[in-house]
Design a protein around this motif. Structure first.
Motif, PDB file in Angstrom:
ATOM      1  N   TYR A   1       0.836  -1.199   0.000  1.00 47.55           N
ATOM      2  CA  TYR A   1       0.000   0.000   0.000  1.00 47.55           C
ATOM      3  C   TYR A   1       0.877   1.258   0.000  1.00 47.55           C
ATOM      4  O   TYR A   1       1.778   1.412   0.829  1.00 47.55           O
ATOM      5  CB  TYR A   1      -0.902  -0.020   1.240  1.00 47.55           C
TER       6      TYR A   1
ATOM      7  N   ALA B   1      -0.672   4.597  -1.083  1.00 46.76           N
ATOM      8  CA  ALA B   1      -1.492   5.803  -1.248  1.00 46.76           C
ATOM      9  C   ALA B   1      -1.230   6.837  -0.161  1.00 46.76           C
ATOM     10  O   ALA B   1      -1.139   8.042  -0.437  1.00 46.76           O
ATOM     11  CB  ALA B   1      -2.977   5.428  -1.272  1.00 46.76           C
TER      12      ALA B   1
ATOM     13  N   GLN C   1       0.365  10.520  -0.621  1.00 47.40           N
ATOM     14  CA  GLN C   1      -0.396  11.686  -0.145  1.00 47.40           C
ATOM     15  C   GLN C   1       0.500  12.624   0.660  1.00 47.40           C
ATOM     16  O   GLN C   1       0.401  13.853   0.554  1.00 47.40           O
ATOM     17  CB  GLN C   1      -1.569  11.185   0.714  1.00 47.40           C
TER      18      GLN C   1
END
Length: 494
Positions: free
Chosen positions: A384, A386, A390
């Protein structure tokens, strides 16, 4: 002319030449003394009752002066010392940027943090890269803590120097009062007061280093001293300059004002603030420049907390909470676009992501430092990315609102704002250094011009000494001639 009148004329000439010789010797002895001005004997012709010349009279000792150049030197000295203190203070603050090769500025440290996040995002399952990211984040928080201490230390040093300057001002005013008394008494009695006037001028010059001044000479030879803003420092007697030092400085601490005879001359309540001199430079550093820079560091810290904050992932509309970076007011996020004084000194790493504090490195990738509702990767997928992506976007691309009172563009990315802060500090240093260089040249040239006008030229003094020697010889010959005439007269009546 009778023989008695001729003898008196010769005697007065001899006496005058003796005083002139002593004065030239005095000039030669004082030629290398700082502040010594050339002295000369004032002579006038004695007129007898019959209207003929009857010798010379010594009316006193005068010193060479140039009030215009002297006032220019006072002003230039005050301005130079103000800029010197400001430049020295900015050099201390530049410890937060240092050599660009060391990459110790806040902007450079943010760049390092971004690089570590990017590396971890490339391999989100790598715990070693996660630890490197955490270490870089810790370094970022510690750097802001350290620089807050540095800035407040610079303010404390300036405050201590203000206290020393105030003590020096009171000491100089006491010296000027003593010298002024001597000058006024000597002026009325006709005594030689030139040395005392030299000493007073030197004391005034030293005073101008501490605070900008203007002076007014009174008919009795006394002087009145005002600050460059018009507050009376001395008139017959010295006014008291007072200051209460601040024990310790933190972000948001306001330094105390300086008072002259109860009138504030620095700070927001000053109606007639001083504008030059060491006091001005130190108070500008303590109350304006260092405060503004601290505010910029605080805004960088607030931007970090805001950029790394976690949002509610459940759709419940919960408020954003502090993520990787938190502060004394956490877990709430500081109000956007509003300065929080001292934030750079209290920012720290969230314990939930730090294994040394019982936390988990996985939360760097997955989120959830603010609780279960703030988990971005509830399944715990090792690949993961994301949330990490961000963070990178929040640092580098997202435009944020910063407090408009900190002297920088209020709308910029976090890294852009940090870079602007470094640029602001370096621009201030460059401008201050240039001003110091110019003022140093002005002071030097003005001092040289004044010295050329009022100082002692040894070649001229030696030439004058030869002239006086010839004049002394002429007066001696006149005495000898009168003596022969009187002797002949006595011989003729025997």
């Amino acid at each position: 002319m009778s023989l008695s009148v001729a003898l008196k004329a010769a005697q007065s000439a001899l006496s005058a030449r003796q005083i002139e010789t002593a004065t030239i010797s005095r000039n030669i002895a004082g030629a290398q003394q700082a502040g010594f001005t050339r002295k000369s004997v004032m002579l006038s012709t004695v007129i007898s009752q019959s209207g003929t010349g009857g010798g010379v009279r010594v009316d006193g000792i005068a010193r060479s002066t140039d009030s215009g150049l002297y006032k220019a030197l006072l002003g230039a000295t005050s301005l130079a010392n103000s800029q010197n203190e400001l430049a020295a203070g900015l050099d201390k603050l530049a410890g937060t940027t240092g050599d660009t090769a060391l990459q110790r500025s806040p902007a450079a440290q943010l760049g390092k943090l971004e690089t570590e996040i990017q590396k971890f995002a490339a391999e989100p399952g790598n715990s070693i890269l996660a630890q490197s990211m955490l270490t870089s984040a810790k370094d970022t928080a510690q750097l802001l803590n350290e620089y807050t201490s540095l800035v407040q230390g610079a303010r404390a040093d300036a405050d201590a120097d203000i206290g020393a300057s105030v003590s020096r001002i009171n000491e100089l005013l006491g010296q000027i009062e003593s010298l002024n008394t001597i000058i006024v008494k000597g002026y009325s009695s006709g005594a030689d007061i030139t040395d005392a006037m030299d000493s007073r001028d030197q004391a005034l010059l030293a005073l101008s280093e501490e605070v900008g001044i203007s002076t007014l000479t009174q008919p009795d030879g006394g002087v009145v001293i005002y600050t460059d803003s018009g507050v009376t420092l001395f008139e017959t007697s010295a006014r008291t300059v007072s200051f209460e030092p601040t024990i310790s400085f933190m972000a948001g601490t306001a330094g105390n004002a300086i008072f002259i005879d109860g009138v504030p001359v620095t700070g927001p309540s000053a109606i007639m603030p001083v504008s030059t001199g060491r006091l001005h430079g130190l108070t500008q550093l303590r109350d304006n420049v260092a405060v503004t820079y601290q505010n910029q560091l605080d805004e960088i810290a607030r931007g970090l907390i805001e950029a790394f904050a976690e949002s509610d992932q459940t759709g419940g509309g919960g408020p954003d909470q502090a993520g990787l970076f938190t502060w004394a007011g956490g877990p709430a996020v500081p109000a956007s676009g509003t300065l929080s004084a001292g934030l750079a000194g209290s920012i720290r790493i969230n314990a939930a992501a730090d294994p040394d504090q019982g936390g988990s490195l996985d939360l760097l990738r997955d989120g959830g430092m603010a609780g279960a509702n703030y988990v971005y990767n509830p399944s715990g997928f090792a690949g993961y990315t994301a949330r990490l992506d961000q963070m990178i976007t929040a640092m580098n691309d997202t435009s944020r609102v910063f407090d408009p009172g900190v002297g920088l563009d209020p709308t910029a990315s976090l890294k852009g704002f940090a870079s602007s802060s470094v640029g602001w500090l370096e621009a201030g240093r460059k401008s201050s250094a240039a001003t110091v260089e110019v003022q140093s040249v002005i002071v030097t040239r003005t001092a040289n011009a004044l010295s050329n006008t009022t100082g002692v030229n040894l070649d001229e003094e030696m030439t004058l000494l030869l002239d006086i020697e010839r004049a002394y010889g002429a007066a001696a010959k006149l005495v000898t001639a009168v003596d022969r005439m009187l002797q002949n007269l006595l011989d003729s009546v025997r």
